[in-house]
Design a protein around this motif. Sequence first.
Motif, PDB file in Angstrom:
ATOM      1  N   LEU A 143       0.803  -1.238   0.090  1.00  0.00           N
ATOM      2  CA  LEU A 143      -0.086   0.126   0.049  1.00  0.00           C
ATOM      3  C   LEU A 143       0.826   1.173   0.035  1.00  0.00           C
ATOM      4  O   LEU A 143       0.667   2.215  -0.669  1.00  0.00           O
ATOM      5  CB  LEU A 143      -1.037  -0.061   1.382  1.00  0.00           C
ATOM      6  CG  LEU A 143      -2.059   0.823   1.306  1.00  0.00           C
ATOM      7  CD1 LEU A 143      -2.933   0.939   0.244  1.00  0.00           C
ATOM      8  CD2 LEU A 143      -2.816   0.781   2.512  1.00  0.00           C
TER       9      LEU A 143
ATOM     10  N   SER B 109       2.394   1.576  -3.409  1.00  0.00           N
ATOM     11  CA  SER B 109       1.557   2.086  -4.329  1.00  0.00           C
ATOM     12  C   SER B 109       1.214   3.377  -4.259  1.00  0.00           C
ATOM     13  O   SER B 109       0.492   3.963  -5.349  1.00  0.00           O
ATOM     14  CB  SER B 109       0.292   1.128  -4.594  1.00  0.00           C
ATOM     15  OG  SER B 109      -0.396   0.971  -3.289  1.00  0.00           O
TER      16      SER B 109
ATOM     17  N   PHE C 247      -6.252  -3.327   1.389  1.00  0.00           N
ATOM     18  CA  PHE C 247      -6.409  -2.408   0.402  1.00  0.00           C
ATOM     19  C   PHE C 247      -8.094  -1.948   0.508  1.00  0.00           C
ATOM     20  O   PHE C 247      -8.207  -0.601   0.049  1.00  0.00           O
ATOM     21  CB  PHE C 247      -5.981  -2.809  -1.107  1.00  0.00           C
ATOM     22  CG  PHE C 247      -4.599  -2.851  -1.311  1.00  0.00           C
ATOM     23  CD1 PHE C 247      -4.381  -1.648  -2.353  1.00  0.00           C
ATOM     24  CD2 PHE C 247      -3.939  -3.404  -0.940  1.00  0.00           C
ATOM     25  CE1 PHE C 247      -2.787  -1.547  -2.375  1.00  0.00           C
ATOM     26  CE2 PHE C 247      -2.365  -3.449  -0.794  1.00  0.00           C
ATOM     27  CZ  PHE C 247      -1.959  -2.245  -1.852  1.00  0.00           C
TER      28      PHE C 247
ATOM     29  N   ARG D 214      -8.336   1.598  -1.370  1.00  0.00           N
ATOM     30  CA  ARG D 214      -7.579   1.512  -2.771  1.00  0.00           C
ATOM     31  C   ARG D 214      -7.631   0.214  -3.266  1.00  0.00           C
ATOM     32  O   ARG D 214      -8.362  -0.750  -3.060  1.00  0.00           O
ATOM     33  CB  ARG D 214      -5.967   1.862  -2.105  1.00  0.00           C
ATOM     34  CG  ARG D 214      -5.969   3.120  -1.327  1.00  0.00           C
ATOM     35  CD  ARG D 214      -5.483   4.358  -2.248  1.00  0.00           C
ATOM     36  NE  ARG D 214      -4.265   4.018  -3.127  1.00  0.00           N
ATOM     37  CZ  ARG D 214      -3.175   4.166  -2.386  1.00  0.00           C
ATOM     38  NH1 ARG D 214      -3.109   4.829  -1.280  1.00  0.00           N
ATOM     39  NH2 ARG D 214      -1.987   4.116  -3.267  1.00  0.00           N
ATOM     40  N   ARG D 215      -7.331   0.238  -4.627  1.00  0.00           N
ATOM     41  CA  ARG D 215      -7.084  -1.085  -5.388  1.00  0.00           C
ATOM     42  C   ARG D 215      -5.909  -1.438  -5.756  1.00  0.00           C
ATOM     43  O   ARG D 215      -5.043  -0.712  -6.133  1.00  0.00           O
ATOM     44  CB  ARG D 215      -8.085  -0.907  -6.392  1.00  0.00           C
ATOM     45  CG  ARG D 215      -9.486  -0.619  -6.094  1.00  0.00           C
ATOM     46  CD  ARG D 215     -10.544  -1.226  -6.913  1.00  0.00           C
ATOM     47  NE  ARG D 215     -10.521  -1.099  -8.225  1.00  0.00           N
ATOM     48  CZ  ARG D 215     -11.327  -1.710  -9.217  1.00  0.00           C
ATOM     49  NH1 ARG D 215     -12.183  -2.702  -8.773  1.00  0.00           N
ATOM     50  NH2 ARG D 215     -11.377  -1.373 -10.275  1.00  0.00           N
ATOM     51  N   LEU D 216      -5.645  -2.788  -5.409  1.00  0.00           N
ATOM     52  CA  LEU D 216      -4.453  -3.443  -5.962  1.00  0.00           C
ATOM     53  C   LEU D 216      -4.646  -4.311  -7.126  1.00  0.00           C
ATOM     54  O   LEU D 216      -5.659  -5.227  -7.059  1.00  0.00           O
ATOM     55  CB  LEU D 216      -3.650  -4.298  -4.888  1.00  0.00           C
ATOM     56  CG  LEU D 216      -2.509  -4.939  -5.021  1.00  0.00           C
ATOM     57  CD1 LEU D 216      -1.214  -4.239  -5.271  1.00  0.00           C
ATOM     58  CD2 LEU D 216      -2.023  -6.042  -3.847  1.00  0.00           C
TER      59      LEU D 216
ATOM     60  N   GLY E 109     -11.254  -4.111  -3.174  1.00  0.00           N
ATOM     61  CA  GLY E 109     -10.045  -3.584  -2.944  1.00  0.00           C
ATOM     62  C   GLY E 109      -8.822  -4.305  -3.798  1.00  0.00           C
ATOM     63  O   GLY E 109      -7.518  -4.197  -3.865  1.00  0.00           O
TER      64      GLY E 109
END
Length: 363
Positions: A96, A99, A121, A126-128, A160
Motif C-alpha cells: 500500500l 503504491s 486495500f 484503494r485497489r491493488l 480492494g
Amino acid sequence: MRSVEDLPTPAVLVDLDVVEKNLTRMAERARAAGVKLRPHAKTHKVPEIGRMQLALGAAGLSLAKVGEAEVFVHAGFDDIFLAYPTIGGDRARRLLALSDRAKIRVGADSLEGARSLSEVFAAARRRLAVVLKIDCGYHRVGVEPGRALELARAIAELPGLELAGVFTHAGQAYSTETTQGVADVGRLEGETVAAVASELRAAGLPVAEVSVGSTPTAFSSMKVKGVTECRPGNYVYHDGSQVALGTCTSKDCAMTVAATVVSVPAQDRAVVDAGSKTLSSDILRPRPGGHGLVLGTSSRIDRLSEEHGVVAVAPGDRFRVGQRVAILPNHACVVSNLHERVYGVRAGSVECEWRVAARGRVD
Ligand SMILES: Cc1ncc(COP(=O)(O)O)c(C=O)c1O
C-alpha cells in the motif's frame, strides 16, 4: 582506470559489451514479436541495469519480493510486477505504501492469499492489481488451468482488488535436454496461459495482461498469439546452464567470477578461493556437471566448500598457485544475490562498480 587484474578475488565481473548486446537483442525480439518486455530483475538486482533495460524499451520490471520492490521503487522505478504469490497483511501494508509512488501488480494463486491483500486495500479504499498465476507444467506454484476460472471469479469479486491478467513461468525448461524440447515448452507456456485468458474473457472477466517468460523459453513463448508480455531475467548475463541448454554460447555470457588458485595439492587437483559463498551450490542444468567451468581450460570445479572451489584438473591443463582464473558460474542469478557489488568491465579495465542493491531481500 583500474585493471581487472588489480581487483581482489573473488570478484564478480560483468562484461559491459556483452550485457549491452544481450539487452539489445532481447529488446529487439520482444519488439518484433509485438509484446511488452518486463525483465525479471532478480538476475541482476542492480538499479543501474534496470535503467538500461527501461532505456531500451522495457515496460517496467518484474521482481519477486516486496523487499526487492522497495529497493527499486526507492531508486525511482515506477512500474513493478511482483511475479510471485504475494500474501499477508504485513506485505499488503508495505505494498500500500509503495503504491503511493509506483504502479504495482502482484501475483496470486489462492483465494486465502488474495483475501489477505484485499482486507488491507479495501480498508484503505484503494485497489491493488492482481495477476493470477497459472501452472503450465512446472508444478511449482500456480493454479491448474482447469481451476483458473473459478479462482479468477472469486478473486475478481474481492473488494480492494482488481484482476489485471494471468501469468505463468515454464521453469521446467531448465530440465529439458534438447533445444527443440525447450522451444516446445515455450510454446506450451504461451498456449496454456493464452487459452486461460480466452476462457476468462469469455466469462466476462477482465484480462489485460497475458504474461510469460523465462530466458530459455522467451523466444518461443513470446510469439504465441494472445501473449502480451514477456519476463526473461537471466538473459542479461546468461551462465553455464544457458550454454548447456543451448540458449546461448559462452560468448554471450557476461558474468564471470575472478578467482585465484590458492593451492595445487596434486597434479589432478587445484583449489581456487571461490567456494559456495561465492558461486552458490546450484547445480548445472539440464544435467549436473560440476560447479563452474574455468574459462580457457577444459577443467571444472567439481567440489565446493564455503571458501574452496576444488578444480578437477583436466588432462593437458595446468594450474599454479597465485594464478588468476575466470570461472563461468552455473547460475548467474544466485551469484548476484551472494555479492555486495559487481564490477562492470570492458577490454580488461574496470569501467564501473555497481552495488547489488536488492540482494538478500527475502521478505
Ligand atoms: C515467475 C518468474 N518469472 C520469470 C523468471 C525469469 O526466468 P529466467 O531467469 O529463466 O529468465 C523467473 C525465474 O525464476 C520466475 O520465477
